[in-house]
Design a protein around this motif. Sequence first.
Motif, PDB file in Angstrom:
ATOM      1  N   UNK A  20       0.837  -1.206   0.000  1.00 28.58           N
ATOM      2  CA  UNK A  20       0.000   0.000   0.000  1.00 28.58           C
ATOM      3  C   UNK A  20       0.871   1.255   0.000  1.00 28.58           C
ATOM      4  N   UNK A  21       0.466   2.228  -0.832  1.00 31.77           N
ATOM      5  CA  UNK A  21       1.153   3.529  -0.837  1.00 31.77           C
ATOM      6  C   UNK A  21       0.453   4.521   0.083  1.00 31.77           C
ATOM      7  N   UNK A  22      -0.685   4.108   0.618  1.00 37.67           N
ATOM      8  CA  UNK A  22      -1.426   4.942   1.559  1.00 37.67           C
ATOM      9  C   UNK A  22      -1.077   4.533   2.987  1.00 37.67           C
ATOM     10  N   UNK A  23      -1.151   5.486   3.898  1.00 37.30           N
ATOM     11  CA  UNK A  23      -0.866   5.204   5.299  1.00 37.30           C
ATOM     12  C   UNK A  23      -2.180   5.088   6.071  1.00 37.30           C
ATOM     13  N   UNK A  24      -2.282   4.046   6.860  1.00 29.33           N
ATOM     14  CA  UNK A  24      -3.461   3.811   7.684  1.00 29.33           C
ATOM     15  C   UNK A  24      -3.003   3.260   9.035  1.00 29.33           C
ATOM     16  N   UNK A  25      -3.896   3.365  10.047  1.00 25.57           N
ATOM     17  CA  UNK A  25      -3.563   2.683  11.298  1.00 25.57           C
ATOM     18  C   UNK A  25      -3.751   1.177  11.109  1.00 25.57           C
ATOM     19  N   UNK A  26      -3.341   0.424  12.094  1.00 22.60           N
ATOM     20  CA  UNK A  26      -3.323  -1.050  11.954  1.00 22.60           C
ATOM     21  C   UNK A  26      -4.719  -1.590  11.689  1.00 22.60           C
ATOM     22  N   UNK A  27      -5.738  -1.083  12.378  1.00 18.90           N
ATOM     23  CA  UNK A  27      -7.112  -1.579  12.242  1.00 18.90           C
ATOM     24  C   UNK A  27      -7.661  -1.299  10.844  1.00 18.90           C
ATOM     25  N   UNK A  28      -7.431  -0.098  10.344  1.00 18.08           N
ATOM     26  CA  UNK A  28      -7.898   0.249   9.003  1.00 18.08           C
ATOM     27  C   UNK A  28      -7.164  -0.562   7.950  1.00 18.08           C
ATOM     28  N   UNK A  29      -5.867  -0.837   8.198  1.00 14.18           N
ATOM     29  CA  UNK A  29      -5.082  -1.652   7.261  1.00 14.18           C
ATOM     30  C   UNK A  29      -5.664  -3.063   7.147  1.00 14.18           C
ATOM     31  N   UNK A  30      -6.120  -3.605   8.298  1.00 11.87           N
ATOM     32  CA  UNK A  30      -6.729  -4.939   8.281  1.00 11.87           C
ATOM     33  C   UNK A  30      -7.967  -4.938   7.392  1.00 11.87           C
ATOM     34  N   UNK A  31      -8.831  -3.933   7.546  1.00 13.98           N
ATOM     35  CA  UNK A  31     -10.056  -3.850   6.756  1.00 13.98           C
ATOM     36  C   UNK A  31      -9.754  -3.606   5.274  1.00 13.98           C
ATOM     37  N   UNK A  32      -8.736  -2.779   4.988  1.00 14.38           N
ATOM     38  CA  UNK A  32      -8.379  -2.467   3.600  1.00 14.38           C
ATOM     39  C   UNK A  32      -7.916  -3.720   2.865  1.00 14.38           C
ATOM     40  N   UNK A  33      -7.140  -4.560   3.539  1.00 17.56           N
ATOM     41  CA  UNK A  33      -6.677  -5.806   2.909  1.00 17.56           C
ATOM     42  C   UNK A  33      -7.860  -6.723   2.623  1.00 17.56           C
ATOM     43  N   UNK A  34      -8.776  -6.802   3.581  1.00 21.15           N
ATOM     44  CA  UNK A  34      -9.944  -7.663   3.377  1.00 21.15           C
ATOM     45  C   UNK A  34     -10.803  -7.186   2.211  1.00 21.15           C
ATOM     46  N   UNK A  35     -10.877  -5.887   2.028  1.00 17.91           N
ATOM     47  CA  UNK A  35     -11.682  -5.365   0.916  1.00 17.91           C
ATOM     48  C   UNK A  35     -11.102  -5.751  -0.433  1.00 17.91           C
ATOM     49  N   UNK A  36      -9.809  -6.082  -0.467  1.00 16.67           N
ATOM     50  CA  UNK A  36      -9.151  -6.529  -1.696  1.00 16.67           C
ATOM     51  C   UNK A  36      -9.189  -8.052  -1.851  1.00 16.67           C
ATOM     52  N   UNK A  37      -9.816  -8.737  -0.890  1.00 18.14           N
ATOM     53  CA  UNK A  37      -9.802 -10.202  -0.910  1.00 18.14           C
ATOM     54  C   UNK A  37      -8.480 -10.746  -0.424  1.00 18.14           C
ATOM     55  N   UNK A  38      -7.782  -9.950   0.381  1.00 22.34           N
ATOM     56  CA  UNK A  38      -6.461 -10.340   0.879  1.00 22.34           C
ATOM     57  C   UNK A  38      -6.477 -10.260   2.407  1.00 22.34           C
ATOM     58  N   UNK A  39      -5.319 -10.408   3.005  1.00 19.73           N
ATOM     59  CA  UNK A  39      -5.192 -10.257   4.446  1.00 19.73           C
ATOM     60  C   UNK A  39      -3.857  -9.581   4.753  1.00 19.73           C
ATOM     61  N   UNK A  40      -3.810  -8.950   5.917  1.00 17.55           N
ATOM     62  CA  UNK A  40      -2.570  -8.305   6.337  1.00 17.55           C
ATOM     63  C   UNK A  40      -1.486  -9.372   6.429  1.00 17.55           C
ATOM     64  N   UNK A  41      -0.297  -9.055   5.946  1.00 19.91           N
ATOM     65  CA  UNK A  41       0.752 -10.065   5.749  1.00 19.91           C
ATOM     66  C   UNK A  41       1.133 -10.797   7.035  1.00 19.91           C
ATOM     67  N   UNK A  42       1.324 -12.101   6.893  1.00 23.07           N
ATOM     68  CA  UNK A  42       1.793 -12.979   7.965  1.00 23.07           C
ATOM     69  C   UNK A  42       3.083 -13.643   7.493  1.00 23.07           C
ATOM     70  N   UNK A  43       4.141 -13.516   8.278  1.00 25.31           N
ATOM     71  CA  UNK A  43       5.450 -14.065   7.896  1.00 25.31           C
ATOM     72  C   UNK A  43       5.848 -15.104   8.938  1.00 25.31           C
ATOM     73  N   UNK A  44       5.859 -16.368   8.517  1.00 28.74           N
ATOM     74  CA  UNK A  44       6.072 -17.455   9.480  1.00 28.74           C
ATOM     75  C   UNK A  44       7.426 -18.131   9.364  1.00 28.74           C
ATOM     76  N   UNK A  45       8.217 -17.790   8.336  1.00 30.99           N
ATOM     77  CA  UNK A  45       9.530 -18.426   8.163  1.00 30.99           C
ATOM     78  C   UNK A  45      10.578 -17.390   7.796  1.00 30.99           C
ATOM     79  N   UNK A  46      11.837 -17.738   8.069  1.00 32.33           N
ATOM     80  CA  UNK A  46      12.947 -16.858   7.718  1.00 32.33           C
ATOM     81  C   UNK A  46      13.066 -16.719   6.200  1.00 32.33           C
TER      82      UNK A  46
END
Length: 290
Positions: A172-198
């Motif tokens: 995203x090139x826009x800045x949002x707080x964490x809660x708004x970022x979660x909703x913005x990702x969902x609106x795209x059919x995505x989710x806020x990034x999860x990184x589980x491995x090195x």
Amino acid sequence: MAPNQALFLVVALMLHWCRYAGAENAALQSKNIQATDSAAIPDNSSATCEQKLATLQTELNCAREKVVDLQLLISVTQSFKEENSRLTGINQEYQLALCEQKLRACEMEKQLHNENCNLRIEQIFSNFTSRLTKKCVEEEEQDLHQRCSAIRKEPDGIVLEINTLSGCYFISLKKENWFTAVRACRSLGMQLATIETAEENYHLVKALGKVTIIDNFWLSATRLGAEDGAFYWSTTGQRLEFASWNKKEPNNAKGNESCVQFSDLKGNIGWNDEDCFVHSNYICELVSRT
């Protein structure tokens, strides 16, 4: 009838015949005397009886020999019966052992057949599963690619397809707080990034360095609502097993830093805890529909 009883009966019959022959001979002699009146007839009855007794004795001896032979025959016959019974028992034991051996062979053959059938079934199932998995992966990758291509039309971000991760990310090139970022990702059919491995962290940081100089990006990790104060991935509910914190992080410097972001400190992109209401860029990831 026992052999001794038979012998006794033979002897009795011979003696009775001898007495009868003597009486017949005496009657014949008396008739001869009356017919010739004065003629003198020699008496041969004693000699005839002695001959017959001798004959009887011979026959008696012969009968005794036959009785002995009969006893021997009976003994041999009994021995033969015993031996035949013994051989019959041995033959039955042999037949039983042979039958048991054949039964074991049949069971082994059946077991081997079942094992071959099970192995064949496992091979067929494995091949089918492998082909199905390959097809599902191909279809999933194709679906992700199509969905990722659709997201490229979004004007407020950059789309990254990282082949090594088989992943699609929206920066995203826009800045949002964490809660708004979660909703913005969902609106795209995505989710806020999860990184589980090195590995995932490395390739994502490397890709980010090629497309942007933005220094902070929200991730899905947070400790909001965590009673133990630990950080969890909001997308999976799993506690962080892997983390790439910047030096001296997390430090909760402001006393309310409960969300996690990528942070570029002096050219080194690591993780940093931050106030969830701070406005920052964010990273969305496209996940499989399954």
